[in-house]
Design a protein around this motif. Structure first.
Motif, mmCIF file in Angstrom:
data_model
loop_
_atom_site.group_PDB
_atom_site.id
_atom_site.type_symbol
_atom_site.label_atom_id
_atom_site.label_comp_id
_atom_site.label_asym_id
_atom_site.label_seq_id
_atom_site.Cartn_x
_atom_site.Cartn_y
_atom_site.Cartn_z
ATOM 1 N N LEU A 130 2.323 -22.015 18.319
ATOM 2 C CA LEU A 130 1.947 -22.305 19.704
ATOM 3 C C LEU A 130 1.548 -21.027 20.440
ATOM 4 O O LEU A 130 0.615 -21.038 21.249
ATOM 5 C CB LEU A 130 3.088 -23.005 20.437
ATOM 6 C CG LEU A 130 3.298 -24.478 20.111
ATOM 7 C CD1 LEU A 130 4.627 -24.966 20.687
ATOM 8 C CD2 LEU A 130 2.138 -25.315 20.626
ATOM 9 N N ALA A 131 2.235 -19.924 20.163
ATOM 10 C CA ALA A 131 1.870 -18.648 20.793
ATOM 11 C C ALA A 131 0.453 -18.249 20.396
ATOM 12 O O ALA A 131 -0.330 -17.776 21.227
ATOM 13 C CB ALA A 131 2.867 -17.553 20.414
ATOM 14 N N THR A 132 0.107 -18.462 19.153
ATOM 15 C CA THR A 132 -1.254 -18.174 18.689
ATOM 16 C C THR A 132 -2.254 -19.088 19.391
ATOM 17 O O THR A 132 -3.317 -18.643 19.831
ATOM 18 C CB THR A 132 -1.350 -18.343 17.162
ATOM 19 O OG1 THR A 132 -0.417 -17.454 16.550
ATOM 20 C CG2 THR A 132 -2.744 -18.043 16.654
ATOM 21 N N ALA A 133 -1.916 -20.365 19.507
ATOM 22 C CA ALA A 133 -2.812 -21.306 20.181
ATOM 23 C C ALA A 133 -2.984 -20.925 21.657
ATOM 24 O O ALA A 133 -4.100 -20.985 22.194
ATOM 25 C CB ALA A 133 -2.278 -22.727 20.058
ATOM 26 N N LEU A 134 -1.903 -20.500 22.299
ATOM 27 C CA LEU A 134 -2.005 -20.084 23.707
ATOM 28 C C LEU A 134 -2.964 -18.909 23.865
ATOM 29 O O LEU A 134 -3.757 -18.869 24.806
ATOM 30 C CB LEU A 134 -0.619 -19.739 24.256
ATOM 31 C CG LEU A 134 0.274 -20.941 24.557
ATOM 32 C CD1 LEU A 134 1.720 -20.498 24.741
ATOM 33 C CD2 LEU A 134 -0.233 -21.694 25.780
ATOM 34 N N GLY A 135 -2.904 -17.965 22.955
ATOM 35 C CA GLY A 135 -3.841 -16.845 23.008
ATOM 36 C C GLY A 135 -5.257 -17.264 22.705
ATOM 37 O O GLY A 135 -6.217 -16.699 23.245
ATOM 38 N N SER A 136 -5.419 -18.276 21.879
ATOM 39 C CA SER A 136 -6.760 -18.749 21.511
ATOM 40 C C SER A 136 -7.456 -19.483 22.646
ATOM 41 O O SER A 136 -8.676 -19.602 22.649
ATOM 42 C CB SER A 136 -6.681 -19.664 20.286
ATOM 43 O OG SER A 136 -6.199 -18.943 19.178
ATOM 44 N N VAL A 137 -6.688 -19.983 23.609
ATOM 45 C CA VAL A 137 -7.292 -20.662 24.757
ATOM 46 C C VAL A 137 -8.179 -19.689 25.525
ATOM 47 O O VAL A 137 -9.226 -20.055 26.040
ATOM 48 C CB VAL A 137 -6.216 -21.274 25.686
ATOM 49 C CG1 VAL A 137 -6.827 -21.809 26.969
ATOM 50 C CG2 VAL A 137 -5.449 -22.374 24.967
ATOM 51 N N GLY A 138 -7.745 -18.427 25.596
ATOM 52 C CA GLY A 138 -8.538 -17.424 26.294
ATOM 53 C C GLY A 138 -8.247 -17.325 27.776
ATOM 54 O O GLY A 138 -8.943 -16.627 28.506
ATOM 55 N N ASP A 139 -7.225 -17.982 28.245
ATOM 56 C CA ASP A 139 -6.857 -17.981 29.660
ATOM 57 C C ASP A 139 -5.794 -16.905 29.879
ATOM 58 O O ASP A 139 -4.692 -16.987 29.329
ATOM 59 C CB ASP A 139 -6.323 -19.357 30.052
ATOM 60 C CG ASP A 139 -6.066 -19.496 31.535
ATOM 61 O OD1 ASP A 139 -5.522 -18.547 32.145
ATOM 62 O OD2 ASP A 139 -6.391 -20.558 32.080
ATOM 63 N N THR A 140 -6.122 -15.910 30.676
ATOM 64 C CA THR A 140 -5.214 -14.777 30.872
ATOM 65 C C THR A 140 -3.955 -15.130 31.658
ATOM 66 O O THR A 140 -3.037 -14.318 31.727
ATOM 67 C CB THR A 140 -5.942 -13.612 31.569
ATOM 68 O OG1 THR A 140 -6.451 -14.079 32.817
ATOM 69 C CG2 THR A 140 -7.063 -13.075 30.697
ATOM 70 N N SER A 141 -3.878 -16.343 32.214
ATOM 71 C CA SER A 141 -2.671 -16.735 32.947
ATOM 72 C C SER A 141 -1.450 -16.824 32.034
ATOM 73 O O SER A 141 -0.324 -16.835 32.527
ATOM 74 C CB SER A 141 -2.882 -18.076 33.662
ATOM 75 O OG SER A 141 -2.976 -19.130 32.720
ATOM 76 N N VAL A 142 -1.662 -16.857 30.721
ATOM 77 C CA VAL A 142 -0.526 -16.954 29.790
ATOM 78 C C VAL A 142 0.049 -15.583 29.427
ATOM 79 O O VAL A 142 1.038 -15.509 28.699
ATOM 80 C CB VAL A 142 -0.901 -17.731 28.508
ATOM 81 C CG1 VAL A 142 -1.322 -19.151 28.845
ATOM 82 C CG2 VAL A 142 -1.964 -17.024 27.701
ATOM 83 N N ARG A 143 -0.546 -14.522 29.925
ATOM 84 C CA ARG A 143 -0.053 -13.179 29.587
ATOM 85 C C ARG A 143 1.433 -12.983 29.867
ATOM 86 O O ARG A 143 2.156 -12.463 29.009
ATOM 87 C CB ARG A 143 -0.875 -12.101 30.297
ATOM 88 C CG ARG A 143 -2.183 -11.828 29.625
ATOM 89 C CD ARG A 143 -2.898 -10.686 30.302
ATOM 90 N NE ARG A 143 -4.135 -10.392 29.606
ATOM 91 C CZ ARG A 143 -5.185 -9.863 30.178
ATOM 92 N NH1 ARG A 143 -5.159 -9.532 31.453
ATOM 93 N NH2 ARG A 143 -6.265 -9.642 29.474
ATOM 94 N N PRO A 144 1.943 -13.364 31.065
ATOM 95 C CA PRO A 144 3.382 -13.151 31.307
ATOM 96 C C PRO A 144 4.264 -13.895 30.301
ATOM 97 O O PRO A 144 5.263 -13.357 29.823
ATOM 98 C CB PRO A 144 3.596 -13.686 32.725
ATOM 99 C CG PRO A 144 2.249 -13.591 33.374
ATOM 100 C CD PRO A 144 1.247 -13.839 32.274
ATOM 101 N N LEU A 145 3.875 -15.097 29.948
ATOM 102 C CA LEU A 145 4.626 -15.873 28.968
ATOM 103 C C LEU A 145 4.619 -15.166 27.612
ATOM 104 O O LEU A 145 5.651 -15.052 26.953
ATOM 105 C CB LEU A 145 4.005 -17.266 28.862
ATOM 106 C CG LEU A 145 4.598 -18.229 27.876
ATOM 107 C CD1 LEU A 145 4.561 -19.629 28.451
ATOM 108 C CD2 LEU A 145 3.810 -18.194 26.589
ATOM 109 N N LEU A 146 3.462 -14.686 27.208
ATOM 110 C CA LEU A 146 3.344 -13.993 25.921
ATOM 111 C C LEU A 146 4.066 -12.649 25.950
ATOM 112 O O LEU A 146 4.665 -12.243 24.950
ATOM 113 C CB LEU A 146 1.873 -13.828 25.541
ATOM 114 C CG LEU A 146 1.133 -15.136 25.255
ATOM 115 C CD1 LEU A 146 -0.358 -14.888 25.144
ATOM 116 C CD2 LEU A 146 1.685 -15.795 24.002
ATOM 117 N N GLN A 147 4.006 -11.966 27.086
ATOM 118 C CA GLN A 147 4.760 -10.704 27.211
ATOM 119 C C GLN A 147 6.255 -10.967 27.029
ATOM 120 O O GLN A 147 6.942 -10.219 26.338
ATOM 121 C CB GLN A 147 4.509 -10.056 28.587
ATOM 122 C CG GLN A 147 3.212 -9.313 28.699
ATOM 123 C CD GLN A 147 3.246 -7.998 27.926
ATOM 124 O OE1 GLN A 147 4.266 -7.515 27.458
ATOM 125 N NE2 GLN A 147 2.076 -7.403 27.793
ATOM 126 N N ALA A 148 6.750 -12.038 27.653
ATOM 127 C CA ALA A 148 8.168 -12.377 27.509
ATOM 128 C C ALA A 148 8.494 -12.727 26.052
ATOM 129 O O ALA A 148 9.594 -12.431 25.565
ATOM 130 C CB ALA A 148 8.524 -13.545 28.433
#
Length: 173
Positions: A130-148
């Motif tokens: 799911l983390a890979t899929a979130l990055g594949s969306v290309g939406d930078t709003s997920v950065r804080p989630l991925l940083q965590a």
């Protein structure tokens, strides 16, 4: 690629569920011959978890954005392997499907479902995909989630988050 327009969802399910010593030739034949719409239809009606997992994998090999509704539905599956294969196929469709990056409208349709599953997914194997899929969306709003997620106790989740941050243009330390 040879596409067989006469193949049905039932044909594909039957072929995948046949007892054979080596399923690889069958999977390769389906990969080459089955239209994505038929693979998606088979995913909607298949009853066996392994068959659903294989169908997600086959759709992922095509990086087929047209099957995103079925793949998003498969994220609700009771079986971890199906959820992981669905998330992987979603990541491939977003990252490699089509000639253009995922459009903002596509991202708006997919991102809420991915975020909801990220929050509720109990297994690190699926969370990593799911983390890979979130990055594949290309939406930078997920950065804080991925940083965590870089502090996640499971290495596979941390590595996927790092890959996704890199895809989003942010180098992690």
């Amino acid at each position: 690629m040879m596409v067989d327009l006469d193949l049905t969802a039932a044909d594909i399910i039957f072929a995948l569920e046949r007892e054979v010593p080596d399923r690889r030739p069958i999977i390769d034949g389906i990969r080459r011959r089955a239209p994505v719409r038929v693979l998606a239809a088979a995913l909607r009606v298949s009853e066996r978890p392994l068959t659903r997992q294989l169908l997600c994998d086959l759709i992922g090999l095509r990086a087929a954005r047209s099957a995103l509704p079925e793949l998003l539905g498969a994220l609700d599956d009771h079986h971890r392997g199906v959820r992981a294969s669905a998330a992987d196929a979603i990541a491939k469709a977003l990252a490699y499907g089509g000639t253009q990056p995922a459009s903002p409208s596509l991202a708006r349709r997919v991102l809420p479902a991915l975020l909801a599953h990220w929050e509720s997914e109990p297994t690190p194997q699926v969370r990593s995909v799911l983390a890979t899929a979130l990055g594949s969306v290309g939406d930078t709003s997920v950065r804080p989630l991925l940083q965590a997620a870089l502090d996640d106790p499971h290495e596979e989740v941390r590595l996927a988050a790092e890959w996704s941050l890199g895809r989003l243009g942010e180098v992690s330390s």
